[in-house]
Enzyme design. Structure first.
Site, mmCIF file in Angstrom:
data_model
loop_
_atom_site.group_PDB
_atom_site.id
_atom_site.type_symbol
_atom_site.label_atom_id
_atom_site.label_comp_id
_atom_site.label_asym_id
_atom_site.label_seq_id
_atom_site.Cartn_x
_atom_site.Cartn_y
_atom_site.Cartn_z
ATOM 1 N N MET A 25 0.832 -1.201 0.000
ATOM 2 C CA MET A 25 0.000 0.000 0.000
ATOM 3 C C MET A 25 0.873 1.260 0.000
ATOM 4 O O MET A 25 0.384 2.363 0.253
ATOM 5 C CB MET A 25 -0.953 0.010 1.191
ATOM 6 C CG MET A 25 -2.025 -1.050 1.104
ATOM 7 S SD MET A 25 -3.540 -0.656 1.998
ATOM 8 C CE MET A 25 -2.921 -0.466 3.674
ATOM 9 N N GLY A 26 2.163 1.083 -0.301
ATOM 10 C CA GLY A 26 3.039 2.238 -0.384
ATOM 11 C C GLY A 26 3.529 2.706 0.971
ATOM 12 O O GLY A 26 3.492 1.975 1.958
ATOM 13 N N HIS A 29 9.122 1.436 3.629
ATOM 14 C CA HIS A 29 10.198 1.511 4.617
ATOM 15 C C HIS A 29 11.133 0.333 4.379
ATOM 16 O O HIS A 29 10.972 -0.427 3.408
ATOM 17 C CB HIS A 29 9.644 1.526 6.049
ATOM 18 C CG HIS A 29 8.680 0.428 6.348
ATOM 19 N ND1 HIS A 29 9.037 -0.902 6.392
ATOM 20 C CD2 HIS A 29 7.340 0.450 6.617
ATOM 21 C CE1 HIS A 29 7.994 -1.644 6.695
ATOM 22 N NE2 HIS A 29 6.933 -0.853 6.816
ATOM 23 N N HIS A 32 9.686 -3.120 3.576
ATOM 24 C CA HIS A 32 9.240 -3.340 2.199
ATOM 25 C C HIS A 32 10.435 -3.602 1.277
ATOM 26 O O HIS A 32 10.382 -4.478 0.400
ATOM 27 C CB HIS A 32 8.481 -2.112 1.672
ATOM 28 C CG HIS A 32 7.193 -1.836 2.373
ATOM 29 N ND1 HIS A 32 7.021 -0.746 3.200
ATOM 30 C CD2 HIS A 32 6.012 -2.494 2.376
ATOM 31 C CE1 HIS A 32 5.786 -0.741 3.663
ATOM 32 N NE2 HIS A 32 5.154 -1.790 3.188
ATOM 33 N N LYS A 147 5.816 -11.250 7.062
ATOM 34 C CA LYS A 147 5.277 -12.079 8.135
ATOM 35 C C LYS A 147 4.762 -11.245 9.301
ATOM 36 O O LYS A 147 4.117 -11.785 10.199
ATOM 37 C CB LYS A 147 6.345 -13.071 8.618
ATOM 38 C CG LYS A 147 6.632 -14.171 7.606
ATOM 39 C CD LYS A 147 7.788 -15.053 8.015
ATOM 40 C CE LYS A 147 7.443 -15.955 9.181
ATOM 41 N NZ LYS A 147 8.537 -16.922 9.445
ATOM 42 N N LYS A 148 5.010 -9.930 9.298
ATOM 43 C CA LYS A 148 4.421 -9.108 10.361
ATOM 44 C C LYS A 148 2.899 -9.196 10.306
ATOM 45 O O LYS A 148 2.233 -9.225 11.332
ATOM 46 C CB LYS A 148 4.876 -7.660 10.248
ATOM 47 C CG LYS A 148 4.399 -6.802 11.440
ATOM 48 C CD LYS A 148 4.870 -5.384 11.346
ATOM 49 C CE LYS A 148 4.056 -4.598 10.372
ATOM 50 N NZ LYS A 148 2.663 -4.350 10.866
#
Length: 276
Positions: A25-26, A29, A32, A147-148
């Site tokens: 979703m942008g 950080h 990503h 996995k968060k």
């Protein structure tokens, strides 16, 4: 790296069944970027595609859809600097949903209506609908998710399996700050003081794990005490729980387990998990 905004542009650049895909979703950080690096590693000769799309379908009316950070320019700068992404797909709502999305992909309630699904009803329907649609557009061979979002990863793996999609789903390990806070786009809502206070969530999960590993087996009591502990420190906990990794059922001896938690600190809702 190419930035495209339309389905036609995207399809003109891709052959079916080759890409490694990272849906986001942008507001990117380091977590990503680690997923992008993982996508490159699992498919070194294939194009790596990352999508940037804030999906209205997975937000409840009272949630932060309108204020969710949209940072296209800085997102692309980070990806360009990293050098592992080939295509950024950043559609607007009219491109991805050219008409009202009446068709929805509804996951089974035994997995999707617990934990996150209990407190965010319809969330996983929104996630499955947009991810399935993105899969249809990108037609990747590989997809990488963090996995968060532990339950989300499980829901999407089941979706791929049950829908017979020819996609290998990979889970990326949670990245944390030097203090131990799980990286999240929503961390920017926190003040400096709250970021330090936010470490209490993972600490509560570690305490739950330690109690279980120490022999305590009254799971409901342990979870209730963990929630009371956070509430006494100014949190609004939704759940802190010990579950089986393979199906998120209640923890049992002799199985691989995960501790999961979700709680609101001020106006920001945080999630975390620790496998053990």
């Amino acid at each position: 790296m190419k930035l495209v905004h339309t389905v036609a542009e995207l399809r003109s650049l891709l052959a079916p069944g080759l890409a490694a895909f990272v849906p986001t979703m942008g507001n990117l950080h380091a977590g990503h970027l680690a997923l992008v690096a993982q996508a490159r590693a699992v498919a070194p000769q294939a194009p790596v595609v990352l999508s940037l799309f804030v999906n209205r379908l997975q937000f409840l009316p009272h949630e932060d859809f309108d204020r969710y950070p949209r940072t296209l320019e800085s997102d692309c700068a980070q990806l360009q600097a990293q050098g592992a992404c080939d295509i950024v797909f950043a559609p607007d709502e009219a491109e991805l949903y050219p008409e009202p999305q009446g068709y929805r992909l509804v996951p089974p309630p035994e997995l999707a209506d617990i934990l996150e699904g209990q407190f965010r009803p319809g969330f996983f329907t929104g996630v499955c609908t947009v991810v399935h649609k993105l899969f249809n557009l990108v037609q990747p061979a590989h997809a990488v998710f963090g996995k968060k979002d532990y339950q989300q990863l499980m829901v999407l793996r089941r979706m791929v399996a049950q829908m017979g999609l020819p996609i290998c789903v990979h889970g990326g390990e949670t990245l944390r700050s030097s203090e131990g806070l799980a990286l999240s786009s929503r961390n920017q809502y926190l003040s400096a003081e709250q970021k330090m206070q936010a470490l209490q969530l993972s600490a509560a999960l570690r305490a739950l794990i330690a109690a279980w590993q120490g022999g305590a087996r009254d799971r409901e009591r342990l979870e209730g005490e963990a929630m009371d502990h956070l509430a006494a420190r100014g949190w609004q906990p939704d759940y802190l729980t010990l579950r089986r990794r393979h199906d998120l059922g209640p923890a049992r001896d002799g199985e691989a387990l995960v501790a999961l938690g979700a709680a609101r600190l001020g106006s920001t809702r945080l999630i975390d998990n620790l496998e053990f």
